[in-house]
Scaffold this active site. Structure first.
Site, mmCIF file in Angstrom:
data_model
loop_
_atom_site.group_PDB
_atom_site.id
_atom_site.type_symbol
_atom_site.label_atom_id
_atom_site.label_comp_id
_atom_site.label_asym_id
_atom_site.label_seq_id
_atom_site.Cartn_x
_atom_site.Cartn_y
_atom_site.Cartn_z
ATOM 1 N N ASP A 52 0.834 -1.199 0.000
ATOM 2 C CA ASP A 52 0.000 0.000 0.000
ATOM 3 C C ASP A 52 0.872 1.254 0.000
ATOM 4 O O ASP A 52 0.608 2.214 -0.735
ATOM 5 C CB ASP A 52 -0.918 -0.015 1.219
ATOM 6 C CG ASP A 52 -1.716 1.266 1.361
ATOM 7 O OD1 ASP A 52 -2.606 1.516 0.530
ATOM 8 O OD2 ASP A 52 -1.432 2.037 2.299
ATOM 9 N N GLU B 241 -2.050 -5.413 -3.420
ATOM 10 C CA GLU B 241 -1.096 -4.691 -2.576
ATOM 11 C C GLU B 241 -0.058 -5.628 -1.978
ATOM 12 O O GLU B 241 1.129 -5.274 -1.887
ATOM 13 C CB GLU B 241 -1.837 -3.935 -1.479
ATOM 14 C CG GLU B 241 -2.613 -2.733 -2.004
ATOM 15 C CD GLU B 241 -3.330 -1.967 -0.919
ATOM 16 O OE1 GLU B 241 -3.594 -0.772 -1.127
ATOM 17 O OE2 GLU B 241 -3.637 -2.570 0.138
#
Length: 238
Positions: free
Chosen positions: A48, A123
């Site tokens: 992320d 992610e």
């Protein structure tokens, strides 16, 4: 390594050690059902941050005249659950979902196509790529996979609201307002919805989901792509 997993790595354009790849694909539901295995959540946390930094840096340099507020909106249109899930679904044949290690419960309720699970999986894989190859390789992968969304960021609504984005596109092209035809099948507790989006009496996309909203969003996404926005931002004709 199985051929399907190699196909996934080919879609990312990198190699990863088997152990790291397996970890990146391990959802907490699978880990719980197999005695508390490590999950992909730490890699997701890392990915992320890498994704956000890469997209922010790219937008900063692409749009030197944009304000901080405008740049934040552009980033929000690319870095969000729906955008990540969109990229995940288009990675390779079957999308990312077919490679994820999910528990029986998640598998039986369609977890392999849940936007939140797909986004988390993307992610975690980006985190694994960064961990093994470093920031420059991770950056190249992100810019390639998210390149079309970066190009289209000025035309997208924050959060990648495909219905809003499609309506803005058709309005700009003088094509009127899209309409949606939705049907459902199955029992009340497990309905499946199918949506078809129609623009100027022509079907441009369809989508299937566990809710009317999800099906319409997927249909709008397909229509947006069919109108060549992803392949040529700014076109004025179909």
């Amino acid at each position: 390594m199985t051929q399907p997993r190699q196909a996934l790595l080919d879609a990312f354009g990198v190699d990863l050690p088997d152990e790291l790849l397996s970890l990146a694909l391990t959802h907490r539901s699978y880990a719980y059902e197999h005695g508390g295995l490590p999950t992909n959540e730490r890699l997701e946390f890392l990915g992320d941050a890498v994704l956000s930094l890469t997209i922010t840096d790219e937008l900063f340099h692409r749009h030197p005249d944009r304000s901080e507020g405008d740049l934040a909106k552009l980033r929000a249109s690319v870095v969000n659950t729906q955008a990540l899930a969109y990229v995940a679904r288009n990675l390779s044949d079957g999308g990312l979902g077919v490679y994820l290690l999910l528990g029986r419960g998640e598998t039986n309720t369609g977890g392999a196509d849940k936007s939140s699970i797909l986004a988390d999986g993307m992610e975690s894989l980006l985190g694994a790529i960064y961990l093994h190859h470093g920031i420059e390789v991770a950056r190249q992968v992100i810019l390639r996979l998210f390149g079309t969304l970066l190009d289209a960021a000025p035309t997208l609504g924050a959060g990648l609201d495909w219905k809003t984005s499609l309506q803005e596109l058709t309005a700009a092209r003088g094509m009127g307002v899209p309409s949606y035809v939705v049907t459902s099948t199955g029992p009340d507790h497990d309905k499946e919805f199918t949506a078809v989006v129609v623009v100027m009496d022509t079907e441009y996309g369809s989508g299937i989901g566990h809710s009317k909203k999800e099906a319409e969003q997927k249909a709008a996404s397909a229509a947006w792509k069919a109108l060549d926005v992803l392949g040529g931002v700014g076109k004025t004709s179909v």
